[in-house]
Scaffold this motif. Structure first.
Motif, PDB file in Angstrom:
ATOM      1  N   LEU A 292       0.767  -1.125   0.155  1.00 34.03           N
ATOM      2  CA  LEU A 292       0.001   0.052   0.076  1.00 34.03           C
ATOM      3  C   LEU A 292       0.956   1.291   0.098  1.00 34.03           C
ATOM      4  O   LEU A 292       0.477   2.539  -0.103  1.00 34.03           O
ATOM      5  CB  LEU A 292      -0.938  -0.031   1.177  1.00 34.03           C
ATOM      6  N   ASN A 293       2.133   1.137   0.038  1.00 36.70           N
ATOM      7  CA  ASN A 293       3.194   2.147  -0.205  1.00 36.70           C
ATOM      8  C   ASN A 293       3.652   2.309  -1.600  1.00 36.70           C
ATOM      9  O   ASN A 293       3.685   1.342  -2.354  1.00 36.70           O
ATOM     10  CB  ASN A 293       3.860   2.338   1.013  1.00 36.70           C
ATOM     11  N   GLN A 294       4.360   3.470  -1.635  1.00 35.64           N
ATOM     12  CA  GLN A 294       5.209   3.569  -2.788  1.00 35.64           C
ATOM     13  C   GLN A 294       6.383   2.714  -2.949  1.00 35.64           C
ATOM     14  O   GLN A 294       7.015   2.248  -1.832  1.00 35.64           O
ATOM     15  CB  GLN A 294       5.456   5.000  -3.203  1.00 35.64           C
ATOM     16  N   ARG A 295       6.819   2.272  -4.143  1.00 36.21           N
ATOM     17  CA  ARG A 295       7.862   1.610  -4.043  1.00 36.21           C
ATOM     18  C   ARG A 295       9.348   2.327  -4.008  1.00 36.21           C
ATOM     19  O   ARG A 295       9.174   3.680  -4.646  1.00 36.21           O
ATOM     20  CB  ARG A 295       7.996   0.591  -5.474  1.00 36.21           C
ATOM     21  N   SER A 301      11.627   2.084   4.806  1.00 34.81           N
ATOM     22  CA  SER A 301      10.717   1.112   5.803  1.00 34.81           C
ATOM     23  C   SER A 301       9.509   2.223   6.295  1.00 34.81           C
ATOM     24  O   SER A 301       9.711   3.413   6.502  1.00 34.81           O
ATOM     25  CB  SER A 301      11.198   0.608   6.755  1.00 34.81           C
ATOM     26  N   TYR A 302       8.230   1.562   6.117  1.00 33.49           N
ATOM     27  CA  TYR A 302       7.115   2.259   6.764  1.00 33.49           C
ATOM     28  C   TYR A 302       6.500   1.513   7.973  1.00 33.49           C
ATOM     29  O   TYR A 302       5.916   0.698   7.754  1.00 33.49           O
ATOM     30  CB  TYR A 302       5.942   2.167   5.602  1.00 33.49           C
ATOM     31  N   HIS A 303       6.826   2.129   9.190  1.00 30.52           N
ATOM     32  CA  HIS A 303       6.727   1.261  10.438  1.00 30.52           C
ATOM     33  C   HIS A 303       5.240   1.575  10.926  1.00 30.52           C
ATOM     34  O   HIS A 303       4.649   2.916  11.009  1.00 30.52           O
ATOM     35  CB  HIS A 303       7.825   1.640  11.409  1.00 30.52           C
ATOM     36  N   LEU A 304       4.584   0.631  11.716  1.00 31.11           N
ATOM     37  CA  LEU A 304       3.334   0.554  12.375  1.00 31.11           C
ATOM     38  C   LEU A 304       2.204   1.568  11.822  1.00 31.11           C
ATOM     39  O   LEU A 304       1.781   2.587  12.206  1.00 31.11           O
ATOM     40  CB  LEU A 304       3.625   1.533  13.950  1.00 31.11           C
ATOM     41  N   PRO A 305       1.788   0.886  10.620  1.00 30.99           N
ATOM     42  CA  PRO A 305       0.769   1.566   9.766  1.00 30.99           C
ATOM     43  C   PRO A 305      -0.256   1.521  10.439  1.00 30.99           C
ATOM     44  O   PRO A 305      -1.004   0.447  11.173  1.00 30.99           O
ATOM     45  CB  PRO A 305       0.495   0.595   8.516  1.00 30.99           C
ATOM     46  N   THR A 306      -1.062   2.710  10.839  1.00 34.61           N
ATOM     47  CA  THR A 306      -2.286   2.775  11.370  1.00 34.61           C
ATOM     48  C   THR A 306      -3.275   3.723  10.497  1.00 34.61           C
ATOM     49  O   THR A 306      -3.254   4.643   9.943  1.00 34.61           O
ATOM     50  CB  THR A 306      -2.046   3.614  12.826  1.00 34.61           C
ATOM     51  N   ILE A 329      -0.125   8.515   4.151  1.00 32.79           N
ATOM     52  CA  ILE A 329      -0.378   7.981   2.859  1.00 32.79           C
ATOM     53  C   ILE A 329      -1.893   7.815   2.478  1.00 32.79           C
ATOM     54  O   ILE A 329      -2.496   7.203   3.056  1.00 32.79           O
ATOM     55  CB  ILE A 329       0.332   6.535   2.956  1.00 32.79           C
ATOM     56  N   SER A 330      -1.899   8.386   1.360  1.00 32.72           N
ATOM     57  CA  SER A 330      -3.486   8.350   0.924  1.00 32.72           C
ATOM     58  C   SER A 330      -3.632   7.095   0.123  1.00 32.72           C
ATOM     59  O   SER A 330      -2.850   6.130  -0.167  1.00 32.72           O
ATOM     60  CB  SER A 330      -3.602   9.325  -0.187  1.00 32.72           C
ATOM     61  N   PRO A 331      -4.942   6.733  -0.054  1.00 30.58           N
ATOM     62  CA  PRO A 331      -5.206   5.549  -0.686  1.00 30.58           C
ATOM     63  C   PRO A 331      -4.457   5.391  -2.055  1.00 30.58           C
ATOM     64  O   PRO A 331      -4.395   4.053  -2.639  1.00 30.58           O
ATOM     65  CB  PRO A 331      -6.808   5.418  -0.961  1.00 30.58           C
ATOM     66  N   ILE A 550       3.747  -1.780   3.884  1.00 34.21           N
ATOM     67  CA  ILE A 550       2.653  -1.675   4.323  1.00 34.21           C
ATOM     68  C   ILE A 550       1.553  -2.645   3.548  1.00 34.21           C
ATOM     69  O   ILE A 550       1.407  -2.440   2.281  1.00 34.21           O
ATOM     70  CB  ILE A 550       1.864  -0.175   4.441  1.00 34.21           C
ATOM     71  N   ALA A 551       0.842  -3.500   4.334  1.00 37.02           N
ATOM     72  CA  ALA A 551       0.007  -4.429   3.664  1.00 37.02           C
ATOM     73  C   ALA A 551      -1.555  -4.440   4.709  1.00 37.02           C
ATOM     74  O   ALA A 551      -1.631  -3.996   5.540  1.00 37.02           O
ATOM     75  CB  ALA A 551       0.307  -5.816   3.456  1.00 37.02           C
TER      76      ALA A 551
END
Length: 924
Positions: A292-295, A301-306, A329-331, A550-551
């Motif tokens: 769900l994040n940009q490559r 790293s994108y830690h602790l997605p909420t 991060i938007s959809p 992020i998944a």
């Protein structure tokens, strides 16, 4: 074209001086009362507040060392161990010069399934055994710096650390070798088809995620032990000692025993790892979760997605080119910077009702052994940033879903752990939950209304998941070796991390029947769950090649799959478990006075200047608490064919730092007398004294520092009678004053200089006590750093000014233009304006055999002005040009060599050919 070579000779004694920078040289506050226990060859020095831990470690060290050192034939030792309790960083090390080990007693929030100090004891005592094996326990007087240099040159760090991890894993039922997430980056890179070179795996990368030399060392050590038996390390180190004067001694000894050098054995190990992990991967029924994040093309790293109420995702972003920050991060995967943050030992935050809560470290302004962990908050609606607590030791803060309750782990100076409730407005502790067993508490959380608490407790028997509800406390999971962490309430259940399948994944536990089910099936590792408001979907971190992505998944519990974990360490035999029967004796402890132990002589070391023209020997002393250092030495000055004697003392226990220097040195100078040039040669006694106050502190991603310094010196010259009648025999106490200020933002790994910083330095010198000499010097230096045109680019503007007279008329005390010493001056230096633009442009990770590993390539443009306003103007720099530099590891040694070249063009009014300089430096 004129060529100038700027070089630094790398000898063993310069290597070891830099190597010591790995270790902490800071001090504790004077208020700390120190005590000591001596038992079994160990002198344990510790603050009185942790008497209980010190007694336990006294029993532990003496009991376990013979087992820890057995495979290296080391059964006895003599070493001091310093226990530090003032900081909030978890660490430990062993060093020489002076010989000691240091334990930081506070445990991290996400660690192993055993007692923190026990883990440190096995790991660090293995280093003690290694040092004793390599350097011996006896030698010529004061050998430690030479031994330390020899150790650094003969044995790669990966072997020392890997062997220690193997030992901590083999002799306990825990250890990092049993943790899938610890070797996860290595496994991911191999299964994704990356064949990193030996040097890249060892020294790291500014582009990719690499395993790290701890992991590299553990896996190679494990293969060696399986193939050649547990004594292989002893055989290698013994052979190194028998033939020490060789290039690549470790690699040559390895080849003698195994038939393969270091690189060849590394490649063989990779083949085995790839085979094992491919088989494990085939057995696992992993799921490919969309990101769900940009490559990114480099490690990010994108830690602790909420999830936020509007569907956006909040997380902490970390990368090679950016400092840690909150991003939204938007959809459609677009990122918005929210807030840059300060240092965290591990990424952590909690969110509810538009409030973000997280922890950051704060350091003491003067005594850097003391630090704090504070709680910070940010309101998404108002944009208000707040440091909620001050001078606290609070960890892993978690807010309830209704935004009304806040819980955290509190660790006091006696190393006692408690869960505490805090007021979200004042930061005051409102309640404390008893922890009579003093288990090490980790990552607590609250349910939606704050009426239930879940947390992880750790002791030597393993990890446990506890809950508290309606005043009742119960363990839902007891004393497991699973790496359980971050329990989260959702739908009446508790989600948490563990590695039941041999890979870290997310699981749920039903408190009613204690049934555990799997919620993810990640190929490499899933972590940090957070749930939608309806509890039907879950965001989480899914580890991939470039870091934590992020998944998202629907909540569909499944049965726990069988473990396919590939364990590479030696099996732990019951009789080898070192903590099976630790005595519980109470030893006599006595007061330890740092002042009485100020002198601790450890080394006689060679010294040299860069050109190796002045060589000598120094006798060195450093106390065990970093308060006092002393040296005395002799230096042969080849140009004068005379000997210099010197001594120096630095005392750092007080708020100001005092430095005293004495030199009895030969001098030579020409002077004019009655229109005749005469030459004087004499000896002089130089006595110098300075006092400085170095203060610094951090706030969020800002760092501020201040230094105030004053100093003086006295020179007594011993002339022959003729020169004595013509020249001043003494220089009596000229005074030096300095005030400096520095502010800068936190830098990223790829930054080659600060992207936003301001440095101002003021100096003043005069001669208030000397009736025969007059003169003054005022110097002003400034450095202003600005962001460049792209990431990691930086622009520096440095303006400097000096005004000098009398005795100081010929003194230059400000930065000069590049090539200054090779360009004829048209007037005395009054000011300089230095403009530099620097940027990295290539990260090749290029291994050139065993000769070099090139980490990056950087370029710089400069335009430098001298006496601007009189000699030059902005359109007429005195010198300008460009430089190319590269960081590299030479001959597979740990120090990073900064190698480059600089081309300097000189203003045409000087009629000067371009100047070409070769540049060389090194750092750690």
């Amino acid at each position: 074209m004129k060529i100038k070579l700027l070089t630094t000779t790398i000898l063993s004694f310069t290597f070891l001086s830099g190597f010591a920078q790995f270790f902490d040289e800071s001090q504790t506050p004077l208020s700390v009362k120190w005590r000591q226990i001596e038992h079994g060859g160990f002198k344990i020095i510790y603050p009185a507040a942790i008497e209980k831990d010190a007694q336990r470690m006294a029993n532990t060290f003496a009991r376990i060392y013979p087992t820890v050192g057995r495979s290296l034939t080391q059964q006895k030792t003599l070493i001091p161990v310093v226990l530090q309790n003032q900081g909030t960083t978890s660490n430990g090390f062993v060093q020489l010069a002076p010989k000691k080990s240091q334990f930081y007693t506070i445990s991290p929030q996400q660690f192993d399934s055993q007692d923190w100090l026990n883990n440190l004891a096995v790991h660090e005592l293995r280093h003690v055994a290694q040092f004793n094996k390599i350097t011996g326990t006896t030698g010529f007087p004061f050998p430690e710096e030479v031994y330390f240099g020899y150790l650094g040159l003969s044995t790669p760090i990966w072997f020392l650390e890997g062997d220690a991890v193997s030992t901590e894993t083999e002799l306990t039922y825990a250890g990092r070798g049993r943790q899938p997430n610890w070797i996860m980056p290595f496994r991911a890179s191999l299964l994704e088809g990356k064949n990193f070179s030996y040097s890249k795996s060892y020294f790291g990368s500014e582009k990719d995620v690499t395993a790290g030399y701890y992991q590299l060392g553990y896996l190679i050590n494990s293969q060696l032990q399986k193939q050649y038996g547990p004594s292989i390390g002893n055989q290698i180190l013994s052979d190194i000692n028998q033939r020490p004067l060789r290039l690549y001694p470790f690699s040559q000894s390895l080849k003698k025993i195994t038939g393969k050098n270091t690189n060849q054995y590394y490649l063989q190990t990779l083949q085995q790892l790839r085979k094992d992990w491919q088989q494990q991967d085939e057995q696992n029924k992993s799921i490919n979760y969309p990101s769900l994040n940009q490559r990114s093309s480099y490690a990010t790293s994108y830690h602790l997605p909420t999830a936020l109420p509007n569907g956006d995702i909040l997380c902490i972003k970390q990368s090679k080119s950016e400092t840690p920050r909150f991003v939204i991060i938007s959809p459609n995967k677009k990122e918005k910077l929210l807030l840059k943050i300060g240092y965290q030992e591990q990424p952590w935050f909690s969110y509810a009702e538009n409030t973000i809560v997280w922890e950051e470290q704060r350091e003491d302004p003067r005594y850097k052994q003391r630090s704090y962990n504070v709680i910070c908050t940010y309101d998404l609606q108002t944009g208000k940033l707040n440091q909620l607590t001050h001078k606290t030791r609070l960890f892993a803060p978690s807010i309830s879903a209704n935004g009304k309750n806040l819980i955290a782990v509190n660790i006091d100076l006696s190393n006692h752990y408690n869960l505490v409730m805090l007021d979200l407005v004042t930061g005051k502790i409102t309640d404390s939950i008893p922890n009579p067993a003093n288990d090490q508490l980790q990552t607590p959380s609250l349910n939606a209304d704050g009426s239930e608490i879940a947390w992880i407790a750790v002791n030597e028997n393993g990890k446990s998941l506890w809950v508290k509800n309606n005043g009742k406390t119960a363990a839902l999971i007891s004393n497991t070796r699973q790496q359980i962490s971050r329990p989260i309430f959702f739908n009446g259940k508790i989600a948490f991390n563990a590695h039941y399948s041999g890979i870290d994944n997310i699981y749920e536990l039903d408190p009613a029947n204690k049934k555990i089910s799997a919620l993810t099936a990640s190929k490499y590792g899933a972590f940090n769950p957070s749930f939608s408001a309806d509890g039907k979907t879950m965001l989480f971190n899914n580890y991939q090649l470039m870091g934590f992505e992020i998944a998202k998944t629907d909540i569909k519990p499944t049965d726990i799959p069988a473990s396919g974990f590939v364990y590479y360490g030696m099996p732990t035999k019951k009789e080898d478990y070192v903590f099976e029967s630790i005595p519980d004796s109470t030893f006599t402890s006595t007061k330890y006075s740092p002042l009485k132990h100020a002198f601790n002589f450890h080394s006689i070391s060679p010294t040299s200047d860069d050109a190796v023209e002045n060589v000598g020997l120094q006798l060195k002393s450093n106390d065990l608490l970093n308060t006092t250092s002393f040296y005395t030495g002799i230096t042969y000055q080849s140009s004068l064919r005379r000997v210099e004697y010197s001594a120096g003392l630095s005392y750092r226990a007080l708020y100001p730092v005092f430095n005293f220097t004495y030199r009895n040195r030969p001098r030579l100078a020409n002077y004019r007398f009655q229109n005749t040039i005469n030459q004087a040669q004499w000896r002089e006694d130089y006595f110098g004294l300075t006092a400085n106050l170095p203060l610094s502190f951090n706030s969020f991603n800002h760092r501020f520092s201040f230094v105030g310094e004053t100093g003086t010196y006295y020179v007594n010259r011993h002339f022959n009678p003729v020169d004595a009648s013509r020249l001043a025999n003494t220089i009596a106490f000229p005074m030096t004053y300095r005030i400096g200020f520095n502010h800068q933002l936190r830098s990223a790994e790829r930054d080659i200089a600060p992207r936003w910083a301001q440095v101002i330095d003021l100096k003043f010198q005069n001669l208030p006590f000397d009736k025969n000499l007059t003169g003054k010097l005022f110097a002003f230096e400034s450095y202003f750093y600005f962001p460049g045109f792209a990431k990691n680019h930086t622009f520096l503007a440095s303006f400097n000014y000096q005004q000098n007279s009398g005795t100081f008329a010929s003194v230059n005390d400000i930065p000069t233009v590049y090539g200054y010493n090779q360009v004829a001056a048209k007037s005395l230096l009054k000011n300089s304006l230095l403009l530099n633009y620097r940027f990295p442009f290539l990260f090749p990770d290029l291994e050139i055999g065993s000769l070099a590993y090139i980490r990056n390539v950087r370029a710089g443009l400069f335009s430098h002005y001298e006496n601007i306003g009189s000699d030059t103007n902005l359109s007429q720099p005195k010198t300008f040009g460009l430089e190319i530099k590269s960081d590299m590891n030479l001959l597979r040694y740990q120090p990073v060599a900064d190698v480059g070249a600089r081309l300097i063009f000189v203003n045409k009014i000087y009629n000067q050919n371009p100047i070409f300089e070769l540049l060389f430096n090194y750092y750690f």
